[in-house]
Design a protein around this motif. Sequence first.
Motif, PDB file in Angstrom:
ATOM      1  N   SER A  49     -26.872  12.797 -61.013  1.00 34.23           N
ATOM      2  CA  SER A  49     -27.497  13.044 -59.719  1.00 34.23           C
ATOM      3  C   SER A  49     -26.791  14.172 -58.988  1.00 34.23           C
ATOM      4  N   ASP A  50     -27.537  14.757 -58.074  1.00 31.70           N
ATOM      5  CA  ASP A  50     -26.930  15.697 -57.123  1.00 31.70           C
ATOM      6  C   ASP A  50     -26.240  16.865 -57.826  1.00 31.70           C
ATOM      7  N   THR A  51     -27.072  17.617 -58.557  1.00 31.13           N
ATOM      8  CA  THR A  51     -26.566  18.815 -59.227  1.00 31.13           C
ATOM      9  C   THR A  51     -26.424  19.982 -58.238  1.00 31.13           C
ATOM     10  N   HIS A  52     -27.226  19.959 -57.161  1.00 30.93           N
ATOM     11  CA  HIS A  52     -27.105  20.954 -56.072  1.00 30.93           C
ATOM     12  C   HIS A  52     -27.022  22.386 -56.599  1.00 30.93           C
ATOM     13  N   LEU A  53     -27.880  22.732 -57.541  1.00 37.07           N
ATOM     14  CA  LEU A  53     -27.822  24.095 -58.074  1.00 37.07           C
ATOM     15  C   LEU A  53     -28.132  25.092 -56.968  1.00 37.07           C
ATOM     16  N   GLY A  87     -32.321  13.446 -57.839  1.00 31.02           N
ATOM     17  CA  GLY A  87     -32.473  14.253 -56.647  1.00 31.02           C
ATOM     18  C   GLY A  87     -31.306  15.118 -56.233  1.00 31.02           C
ATOM     19  N   ASP A  88     -31.580  15.931 -55.200  1.00 34.08           N
ATOM     20  CA  ASP A  88     -30.703  17.037 -54.823  1.00 34.08           C
ATOM     21  C   ASP A  88     -30.441  17.888 -56.059  1.00 34.08           C
ATOM     22  N   LEU A  89     -31.541  18.234 -56.715  1.00 33.61           N
ATOM     23  CA  LEU A  89     -31.442  19.083 -57.909  1.00 33.61           C
ATOM     24  C   LEU A  89     -31.004  20.479 -57.482  1.00 33.61           C
ATOM     25  N   PHE A 118     -35.019   6.402 -57.002  1.00 34.23           N
ATOM     26  CA  PHE A 118     -35.262   7.255 -55.827  1.00 34.23           C
ATOM     27  C   PHE A 118     -33.910   7.856 -55.438  1.00 34.23           C
ATOM     28  N   HIS A 119     -33.937   8.768 -54.475  1.00 31.75           N
ATOM     29  CA  HIS A 119     -32.700   9.487 -54.129  1.00 31.75           C
ATOM     30  C   HIS A 119     -31.801   8.684 -53.179  1.00 31.75           C
ATOM     31  N   HIS A 120     -32.350   8.235 -52.062  1.00 32.48           N
ATOM     32  CA  HIS A 120     -31.521   7.652 -50.998  1.00 32.48           C
ATOM     33  C   HIS A 120     -31.294   6.153 -51.213  1.00 32.48           C
ATOM     34  N   GLY A 161     -29.224   8.039 -56.097  1.00 35.66           N
ATOM     35  CA  GLY A 161     -28.157   9.037 -56.030  1.00 35.66           C
ATOM     36  C   GLY A 161     -27.775   9.243 -54.578  1.00 35.66           C
ATOM     37  N   HIS A 162     -27.677  10.517 -54.160  1.00 40.35           N
ATOM     38  CA  HIS A 162     -27.473  10.924 -52.760  1.00 40.35           C
ATOM     39  C   HIS A 162     -26.050  10.704 -52.262  1.00 40.35           C
ATOM     40  N   SER A 163     -25.393   9.637 -52.713  1.00 38.77           N
ATOM     41  CA  SER A 163     -24.102   9.262 -52.141  1.00 38.77           C
ATOM     42  C   SER A 163     -22.930   9.904 -52.860  1.00 38.77           C
ATOM     43  N   HIS A 164     -23.198  10.617 -53.949  1.00 38.89           N
ATOM     44  CA  HIS A 164     -22.147  11.334 -54.677  1.00 38.89           C
ATOM     45  C   HIS A 164     -20.966  10.403 -54.999  1.00 38.89           C
ATOM     46  N   THR A 165     -21.271   9.205 -55.439  1.00 40.52           N
ATOM     47  CA  THR A 165     -20.216   8.277 -55.845  1.00 40.52           C
ATOM     48  C   THR A 165     -20.818   7.274 -56.831  1.00 40.52           C
TER      49      THR A 165
HETATM   50 FE   LIG Z   1     -26.468  15.402 -52.665  1.00 39.15          FE
END
Ligand SMILES: [Fe+2]
Length: 255
Positions: A8-12, A49-51, A151-153, A190-194
Amino acid sequence: MLTIAHLSDTHLGQVHHGDGGRRARRRTEQVMAYLDALPGPLDAVLVTGDLADHGRPEEYREVAEALKSRHPVLICPGNHDSRAPYREVLLGEAPEEGPVNRLHRLPGADVLMLDSSIPGQHDGLLDEPTLDWLDAQLAEGRTELPALVAFHHPPVELHLPYVDPIRQFGEDRLARVLHRHPRVAALLCGHSHTGAATTFAGLPLLVAPGVVSTVTLPCEGGSDIAFDHPPMLAFHVLDGDRRLTTHYRALPTGD
Ligand SMILES: [Fe+2]
Ligand SMILES: [Fe+2]
């Protein structure tokens, strides 16, 4: 038995110390290369999410390249994503703004990916059309098989001051839909980066760690976001008893 890799959260497109986004790209490619090189069977790669970091079309062209895999790749958007370019570049669809909800049928289980983003906001919500869609998908088709809902959140607090205020709200509505469908085996977000494990609506809720960074607990001190933790992912194993077991992996940083 199914095995799903969950990142999750690759934030490219996220620029780190003026690197032009190279760190996010390198970490994402490292995780995907690790999964491509696995010698054993893997049924899917889920990215919650947060691709992209800013939701720009050029970032989605990078996402499309970086998330190429020999396995099926299942995605949903996050608060850093933007529905129109996400649709156009990643899904080859018209760039419209409605929620991006998808069903993927794996051998032995359905995976439902929901859009919990609210355009222009960082907190999340499953809107009424999305919850209606979830309800209908769970009631139709392969009702004899287990389902995983992604889902993301996260719809609960994870005791992280940085992300709890921007979690998914309106969660009682989701709980009501889930209670109607005992085939749902677990929830993935995802979303929480943990990497975290908790429950929601009586179901396991597994949170994928962040590829690009890690959000820390108050007891860990320092800043809320740590960039010196390694890229991490989860493996979820769904067995014949519909029990989900999760294993977390950290890869060497190379940073
Ligand atoms: Fe994120
Ligand atoms: Fe997020």
